[in-house]
Design a protein around this motif. Structure first.
Motif, PDB file in Angstrom:
ATOM      1  N   LEU A  56       0.772  -1.244  -0.044  1.00 53.54           N
ATOM      2  CA  LEU A  56       0.110   0.113  -0.031  1.00 53.54           C
ATOM      3  C   LEU A  56       0.782   1.237   0.118  1.00 53.54           C
ATOM      4  CD1 LEU A  56      -2.777  -0.744   2.547  1.00 53.54           C
ATOM      5  CD2 LEU A  56      -2.994  -0.841  -0.013  1.00 53.54           C
ATOM      6  N   PRO A  57       0.245   2.323  -0.428  1.00 53.06           N
ATOM      7  CA  PRO A  57       1.128   3.498  -0.486  1.00 53.06           C
ATOM      8  C   PRO A  57       1.414   4.120   0.774  1.00 53.06           C
ATOM      9  CG  PRO A  57      -0.899   3.665  -1.998  1.00 53.06           C
ATOM     10  CD  PRO A  57      -0.972   2.454  -1.172  1.00 53.06           C
ATOM     11  N   SER A  58       2.486   4.708   0.930  1.00 52.33           N
ATOM     12  CA  SER A  58       2.942   5.422   2.111  1.00 52.33           C
ATOM     13  C   SER A  58       3.007   6.945   1.941  1.00 52.33           C
ATOM     14  CB  SER A  58       4.234   4.951   2.597  1.00 52.33           C
ATOM     15  OG  SER A  58       5.345   5.262   1.869  1.00 52.33           O
ATOM     16  N   ALA A  59       3.014   7.731   2.895  1.00 54.99           N
ATOM     17  CA  ALA A  59       3.228   9.311   2.747  1.00 54.99           C
ATOM     18  C   ALA A  59       4.332   9.714   3.378  1.00 54.99           C
ATOM     19  CB  ALA A  59       2.035   9.933   3.315  1.00 54.99           C
ATOM     20  N   ALA A  60       4.930  10.670   2.709  1.00 53.88           N
ATOM     21  CA  ALA A  60       6.283  11.292   3.278  1.00 53.88           C
ATOM     22  C   ALA A  60       6.277  12.723   3.384  1.00 53.88           C
ATOM     23  CB  ALA A  60       7.655  10.685   2.726  1.00 53.88           C
ATOM     24  N   PRO A  61       7.036  13.582   4.023  1.00 53.66           N
ATOM     25  CA  PRO A  61       6.827  15.276   3.644  1.00 53.66           C
ATOM     26  C   PRO A  61       7.374  15.316   2.264  1.00 53.66           C
ATOM     27  CG  PRO A  61       8.222  14.624   5.776  1.00 53.66           C
ATOM     28  CD  PRO A  61       7.936  13.187   5.103  1.00 53.66           C
ATOM     29  N   LEU A  62       6.747  16.473   1.543  1.00 52.93           N
ATOM     30  CA  LEU A  62       7.078  16.935   0.240  1.00 52.93           C
ATOM     31  C   LEU A  62       8.435  17.665   0.294  1.00 52.93           C
ATOM     32  CD1 LEU A  62       6.149  16.950  -2.710  1.00 52.93           C
ATOM     33  CD2 LEU A  62       5.017  19.059  -2.145  1.00 52.93           C
ATOM     34  N   THR A  63       8.648  18.195   1.200  1.00 52.78           N
ATOM     35  CA  THR A  63       9.905  19.000   1.437  1.00 52.78           C
ATOM     36  C   THR A  63      10.323  18.880   2.928  1.00 52.78           C
ATOM     37  OG1 THR A  63       8.710  21.230   1.630  1.00 52.78           O
ATOM     38  CG2 THR A  63       9.506  20.754  -0.282  1.00 52.78           C
ATOM     39  N   ALA A  64      11.634  19.218   3.128  1.00 58.98           N
ATOM     40  CA  ALA A  64      11.971  19.322   4.592  1.00 58.98           C
ATOM     41  C   ALA A  64      11.426  20.524   5.251  1.00 58.98           C
ATOM     42  CB  ALA A  64      13.564  19.382   4.504  1.00 58.98           C
ATOM     43  N   THR A  65      10.869  20.016   6.512  1.00 64.97           N
ATOM     44  CA  THR A  65      10.195  21.093   7.161  1.00 64.97           C
ATOM     45  C   THR A  65      10.130  20.792   8.904  1.00 64.97           C
ATOM     46  OG1 THR A  65       8.182  22.314   7.585  1.00 64.97           O
ATOM     47  CG2 THR A  65       8.029  20.044   6.783  1.00 64.97           C
ATOM     48  N   ASP A  66      10.215  21.872   9.548  1.00 66.86           N
ATOM     49  CA  ASP A  66      10.204  21.695  10.933  1.00 66.86           C
ATOM     50  C   ASP A  66       8.658  21.888  11.607  1.00 66.86           C
ATOM     51  OD1 ASP A  66      12.770  21.253  11.203  1.00 66.86           O
ATOM     52  OD2 ASP A  66      13.437  23.386  11.300  1.00 66.86           O
ATOM     53  N   ASP A  67       7.885  22.171  10.698  1.00 68.68           N
ATOM     54  CA  ASP A  67       6.357  22.251  10.873  1.00 68.68           C
ATOM     55  C   ASP A  67       5.632  21.050  11.535  1.00 68.68           C
ATOM     56  OD1 ASP A  67       6.775  24.801  10.291  1.00 68.68           O
ATOM     57  OD2 ASP A  67       5.828  24.596   8.257  1.00 68.68           O
ATOM     58  N   ALA A  68       4.831  21.193  12.321  1.00 67.77           N
ATOM     59  CA  ALA A  68       4.068  20.219  12.812  1.00 67.77           C
ATOM     60  C   ALA A  68       3.391  19.424  11.953  1.00 67.77           C
ATOM     61  CB  ALA A  68       3.216  20.705  14.161  1.00 67.77           C
ATOM     62  N   SER A  69       3.217  18.219  11.949  1.00 68.28           N
ATOM     63  CA  SER A  69       2.421  17.179  11.032  1.00 68.28           C
ATOM     64  C   SER A  69       1.326  16.560  11.824  1.00 68.28           C
ATOM     65  CB  SER A  69       3.344  16.378  10.109  1.00 68.28           C
ATOM     66  OG  SER A  69       2.361  15.615   9.318  1.00 68.28           O
ATOM     67  N   LEU A  70       0.286  16.824  11.151  1.00 70.08           N
ATOM     68  CA  LEU A  70      -1.168  15.904  11.741  1.00 70.08           C
ATOM     69  C   LEU A  70      -0.783  14.306  11.305  1.00 70.08           C
ATOM     70  CD1 LEU A  70      -4.114  18.347  11.088  1.00 70.08           C
ATOM     71  CD2 LEU A  70      -3.232  17.692  13.273  1.00 70.08           C
ATOM     72  N   PHE A  71      -0.322  13.997  10.151  1.00 68.41           N
ATOM     73  CA  PHE A  71      -0.592  12.876   9.474  1.00 68.41           C
ATOM     74  C   PHE A  71       0.787  11.957   9.423  1.00 68.41           C
ATOM     75  CE2 PHE A  71      -3.650  15.469   7.855  1.00 68.41           C
ATOM     76  CZ  PHE A  71      -4.721  15.208   7.935  1.00 68.41           C
ATOM     77  N   LEU A  72       1.820  12.657   9.698  1.00 67.78           N
ATOM     78  CA  LEU A  72       3.106  11.872   9.665  1.00 67.78           C
ATOM     79  C   LEU A  72       3.716  11.584  11.252  1.00 67.78           C
ATOM     80  CD1 LEU A  72       4.829  13.833   6.924  1.00 67.78           C
ATOM     81  CD2 LEU A  72       3.428  11.639   6.765  1.00 67.78           C
ATOM     82  N   SER A  73       4.611  10.614  11.487  1.00 69.94           N
ATOM     83  CA  SER A  73       4.852  10.075  12.681  1.00 69.94           C
ATOM     84  C   SER A  73       6.291  10.828  13.029  1.00 69.94           C
ATOM     85  CB  SER A  73       5.187   8.702  12.752  1.00 69.94           C
ATOM     86  OG  SER A  73       5.518   8.301  14.163  1.00 69.94           O
ATOM     87  N   PRO A  74       6.539  11.226  14.051  1.00 71.18           N
ATOM     88  CA  PRO A  74       5.487  11.693  15.335  1.00 71.18           C
ATOM     89  C   PRO A  74       4.386  12.557  14.867  1.00 71.18           C
ATOM     90  CG  PRO A  74       7.362  12.555  15.924  1.00 71.18           C
ATOM     91  CD  PRO A  74       7.861  12.138  14.630  1.00 71.18           C
ATOM     92  N   SER A  75       3.234  12.251  15.192  1.00 68.50           N
ATOM     93  CA  SER A  75       2.189  13.128  14.952  1.00 68.50           C
ATOM     94  C   SER A  75       1.939  14.342  15.893  1.00 68.50           C
ATOM     95  CB  SER A  75       0.651  12.581  14.691  1.00 68.50           C
ATOM     96  OG  SER A  75       0.584  11.896  15.977  1.00 68.50           O
ATOM     97  N   SER A  76       1.383  15.423  15.720  1.00 69.32           N
ATOM     98  CA  SER A  76       1.163  16.617  16.401  1.00 69.32           C
ATOM     99  C   SER A  76      -0.384  16.882  16.339  1.00 69.32           C
ATOM    100  CB  SER A  76       2.137  17.788  16.048  1.00 69.32           C
ATOM    101  OG  SER A  76       3.437  17.454  16.095  1.00 69.32           O
TER     102      SER A  76
END
Length: 223
Positions: A56-76
């Motif tokens: 199955l597909p997986s998701a990753a950040p499109l670009t390097a970022t320090d912003d909080a993510s709801l959908f990537l581990s560790p989630s915020s």
């Protein structure tokens, strides 16, 4: 009253399938909300029986970022003020070019309003074959000018949208558009005629199953 919505947008750019997820706090009263939990998962859409299931597909950040993510581990978790929105841009990684269904689930809690219940929202979307393919205008060998394949007729604007072309770009007879999957498999689309808004095309390629599935998909999307 809480009014929360979410939407998604898919496009193929920079050699990857990009998914943009936006969560809106459309509440008409001044109630900030906390998006406490969020999940993004996928499942395969299979039209043929098979003993093995694709990865199955997986998701990753499109670009390097320090912003909080709801959908990537560790989630915020995030807090959304009224009329504000949160957007995340992710790249979708697939090992096999086929159709998938995606589902987003979020749990929203009103901030400082204990009398209001939490809200659970689910949003479903599709990842189509065309979303996973690189599009480019090519000049193939002469023998492809007469090669037989799947002939179809579409609205010109629909083809421009599916092929990520300029809305005013001409679809000229003899033009070829190459659709290339992540594993290098190519499907060619030849423009065979333009009758006003209707454009006659022919799809062909070495992977006949992929060509057939792509034509079936485009036909179902052209509504």
């Amino acid at each position: 009253m809480l009014s929360i919505s979410q939407d998604t947008h898919l496009q193929y750019s920079q050699d990857t399938t990009q998914l943009s997820i936006t969560i809106h706090n459309k509440s008409t009263v001044a109630i900030p909300v906390k998006v406490a939990t969020a999940t993004l998962d996928f499942k395969s859409v299979s039209h043929a029986a098979s003993d093995s299931q694709p990865e199955l597909p997986s998701a990753a950040p499109l670009t390097a970022t320090d912003d909080a993510s709801l959908f990537l581990s560790p989630s915020s978790s995030i807090v959304l003020q009224p009329t504000c929105q949160h957007t995340e841009d992710l790249k979708i990684i697939t090992s096999t070019t086929q159709q998938y269904n995606g589902r987003i689930q979020i749990q929203v809690l009103p901030v400082n309003y204990p009398a209001l219940d939490s809200v659970s929202i689910t949003h479903s979307f599709g990842i189509y074959l065309i979303d996973q393919m690189k599009k480019s205008i090519v000049h193939p060998p002469q023998q492809h000018q007469q090669e037989e394949g799947h002939e179809w007729t579409y609205q010109g604007q629909f083809l421009r949208e599916m092929f990520d072309m300029d809305p005013v770009m001409a679809l000229e007879q003899g033009m070829f558009v190459c659709l290339e999957s992540s594993d290098g498999t190519k499907v060619l689309c030849r423009i065979d005629g333009d009758n006003g808004d209707s454009v006659k095309v022919c799809f062909f390629g070495a992977n006949k199953d992929l060509v057939r599935s792509l034509v079936h998909e485009l036909d179902s999307l052209d509504v």
